[in-house]
Design a protein around this motif. Structure first.
Motif, mmCIF file in Angstrom:
data_model
loop_
_atom_site.group_PDB
_atom_site.id
_atom_site.type_symbol
_atom_site.label_atom_id
_atom_site.label_comp_id
_atom_site.label_asym_id
_atom_site.label_seq_id
_atom_site.Cartn_x
_atom_site.Cartn_y
_atom_site.Cartn_z
ATOM 1 N N GLY A 61 19.144 16.637 21.718
ATOM 2 C CA GLY A 61 18.808 14.983 21.805
ATOM 3 C C GLY A 61 18.537 14.369 23.078
ATOM 4 O O GLY A 61 18.323 13.442 23.036
ATOM 5 N N GLN A 83 18.593 10.398 25.988
ATOM 6 C CA GLN A 83 19.414 11.295 25.365
ATOM 7 C C GLN A 83 20.261 10.583 24.586
ATOM 8 O O GLN A 83 20.804 9.610 25.192
ATOM 9 C CB GLN A 83 20.527 11.907 26.919
ATOM 10 N N PRO A 122 23.331 11.175 20.991
ATOM 11 C CA PRO A 122 23.562 12.356 20.423
ATOM 12 C C PRO A 122 24.260 12.442 19.060
ATOM 13 O O PRO A 122 24.498 12.084 18.015
ATOM 14 C CB PRO A 122 25.442 12.145 20.392
ATOM 15 N N TYR A 165 16.217 7.428 17.045
ATOM 16 C CA TYR A 165 17.205 8.520 17.145
ATOM 17 C C TYR A 165 18.439 7.994 15.502
ATOM 18 O O TYR A 165 18.516 6.690 15.532
ATOM 19 C CB TYR A 165 18.312 8.070 18.156
ATOM 20 N N ILE A 187 22.308 8.309 14.593
ATOM 21 C CA ILE A 187 23.197 8.779 15.628
ATOM 22 C C ILE A 187 24.669 8.691 14.143
ATOM 23 O O ILE A 187 25.031 7.436 13.645
ATOM 24 C CB ILE A 187 24.348 8.082 16.568
#
Length: 667
Positions: A174, A190, A192, A227, A229
């Motif tokens: 990640g 970073q 998750p 990202y 998530i």
């Protein structure tokens, strides 16, 4: 705690006018508006101090956020482009609070998502926590970073040199590395979730505050991708952005630690929520983790300024009882003394010599040294470090030093020439000096007198009675000349500047220091007259004007381009930090009247000066006082939204002048 009322949450302009900011003890910061619309080139989620506290760069401007719940997809971000705001995520905002970290809550359908931002103490690291507070099911949160990677005074533009694709860090799931320019700073990011590369430039972000200031106002930003998530109800996810070489460990623990640190800044027993907020506010400016330590004069654009640091010193360090950090700062300044001069400004780029074009920074050092010893009782430090530095300053001024600064035969201090600006009223544009004050300025000579008394007091306190008597005699001579040269009997006020046969009758706030500082420089009846005129012509809610409205040169508005703003800067614009000089003068006059009733009434009057404080802390820079407000009603806050000496002098005024706490300051 600051909690914006529901009535403001539906007003885009009100949300955009309110700005939040966080620091990290190094000079780095994260800042933006409540709406999420960036209005300044200085706004950024990660503005790193690469040479702490200087070398600041906007690395990551913001995160673009979108929530997906089943078949409902909604943006949470808001951006301004020429003529349009798109998207309008602010419409989903249902809560904003500063408690003590900034916290947003958005409602999309039946889902409530919360975002909290904090900076890791001592690191160029920003962490954003998202928590799905309530939802009928899981959501997908899309987070897209936008990079600028440029000096915080400038704007970025699309260019071929930037490598805008992110590089996956294979040993850290990640995690991606963003480094657009070879040899330049890099950011580790970073989250998750799964990162989807989609490098691109977005062009034409509009910064409205820059346009209003007459400056270039559009910027291009790049995004390396996004990202995705997944969040279930009750779950949290942390997105980390760092310019350090490694990611921080256990960010949930670091968040809890930062919350505890901010809450611990407020001493036990403080019941006034305004004072609570100010104890937290002054922490922003202290770059105590930089080496040497420093104070940032104001956010978002000011650097570390010597004058501002020393004026704010009591409120920043002594009232909060941060004596160790105060000692380190004074020791650093003592080393800087050169021919009696102290640095005025350290360039943010970190290169080049510091500017020493200030006559008042050395004077304020004398004041800060005295107050430090009165608060801390550290006589050993006074004897070894403070007194030698103070002697060096005083002796250099008596001999004569740079910028034509010298003591005249009558004991008064002369500073400068027609082309120099050496006092705090230093605005100029190109070769135009808007407030020429060369000669003998009133506050400089009030500070000189108090400085001589301070040196005499410290000499006596550390056992050198002979030197104490010498400096007291010198101060007596200055007082006699000051009373003869500066009193304007026709106005019942002090001349602002005297030189040769010229005396400037402008009614300015600088005269207040002759009343506020210890040592009884003026007879009581003259102090009372100064206060009356200042109250009638200069005092406005939460600030003091720089020039009386009755003066033909008065300017009550502060707007337009650099020339327009600089010409008004000290010609009627009101400054919150000056309220500290006013309340100190009120209380000193009350005490000199000699009865408990007079002192009590004076402290009550000082307290009434802060009646507008709660509103001021929630109308511009949230939790902070601005650099300046307009001289004309309704006294719109302008300039920097968070200013060190504004916050520090409000805290000092409430604690020392209103509450009567702290050591006595009589000489």
């Amino acid at each position: 705690m600051i909690h914006l009322p529901a009535s403001l949450l539906t007003d885009r302009d009100a949300l955009t006018a309110r700005e939040w900011i966080l620091g990290n003890g190094l000079g780095a910061y994260a800042s933006g508006t409540v709406s999420g619309i960036a209005t300044r080139r200085y706004h950024g989620l990660l503005v790193a101090a690469l040479s702490p506290p200087r070398g600041r760069q906007v690395l990551i401007s913001h995160l673009d956020e979108t929530i997906t719940l089943r078949y409902l997809r909604a943006p949470l971000s808001s951006h301004a482009f020429p003529g349009v705001v798109q998207p309008e995520g602010w419409r989903h905002l249902v809560t904003f609070a500063l408690d003590p970290l900034p916290r947003w809550q958005w409602r999309v359908g039946e889902a409530v998502l919360e975002r909290t931002v904090f900076m890791v103490r001592g690191q160029n690291t920003t962490v954003v926590r998202y928590t799905l507070v309530d939802s009928p099911g899981a959501i997908a949160l899309t987070v897209r970073p936008f990079g600028a990677f440029r000096d915080f005074h400038h704007h970025a533009q699309q260019n071929r040199d930037a490598r805008i694709a992110a590089v996956a860090v294979n040993d850290r799931p990640g995690t991606v590395l963003i480094q657009p320019y070879e040899g330049g700073p890099a950011v580790l990011m970073q989250a998750p979730g799964v990162f989807h590369p989609s490098p691109d430039w977005w062009r034409g972000f509009q910064h409205e505050a820059e346009r209003a200031r007459g400056l270039d106002s559009q910027e291009d930003l790049f995004t390396p991708g996004e990202y995705v998530i997944a969040l279930a109800p009750g779950e949290s996810a942390h997105v980390v952005l760092t310019a350090e070489h490694r990611l921080p460990d256990d960010v949930a623990v670091l968040e809890a630690r930062e919350i505890a640190r901010l809450r611990a800044l407020v001493p036990q027993g403080v019941s006034d929520p305004r004072v609570e907020q100010l104890y937290r506010a002054v922490d922003l400016y202290r770059a105590d983790l930089a080496r040497p330590p420093a104070v940032l004069a104001g956010y978002p654009w000011f650097e570390d300024w010597g004058r501002d640091t020393l004026i704010a010193f009591t409120g920043l360090y002594l009232v909060p009882k941060r004596y160790t950090e105060a000692k380190e700062l004074l020791a650093a300044f003592a080393k800087y003394v050169d021919q009696g001069m102290l640095p005025n400004r350290f360039p943010d780029s970190g290169g080049g010599a510091a500017d020493d074009n200030t006559v008042d920074a050395p004077m304020w050092f004398l004041h800060a040294a005295r107050r430090f010893v009165q608060y801390s009782g550290d006589l050993d430090f006074a004897r070894r470090t403070l007194v030698p530095a103070m002697r060096a300053i005083v002796e250099a001024f008596r001999r004569g030093t740079r910028y034509n600064i010298h003591q005249r035969p009558d004991g008064l201090i002369w500073a400068g020439d027609p082309g120099t600006q050496l006092t705090w009223m230093d605005a100029r544009c190109a070769d135009t000096v808007f407030t020429p004050r060369h000669g003998c300025p009133v506050e400089i000579n009030a500070l000189w007198y108090a400085g001589l008394r301070s040196l005499a007091w410290l000499c006596a306190t550390t056992g050198d009675e002979g030197s104490a008597e010498r400096w007291h005699r010198e101060a007596d001579h200055v007082r006699e000349s000051f009373r003869e040269r500066f009193w304007n009997a026709r106005l019942g006020y002090l001349y602002d500047v005297v030189r040769d046969d010229y005396r400037d009758p402008a009614v300015r706030p600088n005269a207040l220091y002759a009343v506020a500082l210890p040592g009884d420089l003026l007879p009581l009846e003259q102090c009372e007259a100064v206060l009356r005129r200042a109250r009638d012509e200069l005092l406005v809610p939460m600030a003091v004007r720089t020039l009386s409205p009755s003066d033909p040169a008065y300017q009550g508005r502060y707007d337009g381009g650099p020339w327009s703003r600089d010409s008004a800067y000290h010609q009627g614009t009101a400054w919150p930090f000056l309220l500290g000089a006013y309340t100190a003068a009120v209380v000193r006059v009350g005490r000199r009247r000699g009865t408990p009733e007079a002192e009590a009434e004076a402290r009550a009057e000082a307290g009434r000066c802060f009646d507008g404080l709660a509103a001021a802390l929630t109308s511009y820079g949230l939790g902070h006082l601005p650099e300046i407000v307009e001289g004309d009603a309704p006294h719109r806050p302008v300039g920097c939204f968070a200013q060190a000496w504004s916050d520090a002098e409000a805290l000092r005024g409430l604690v020392e002048d209103v509450e009567g706490a702290g050591p006595e300051d009589d000489l």
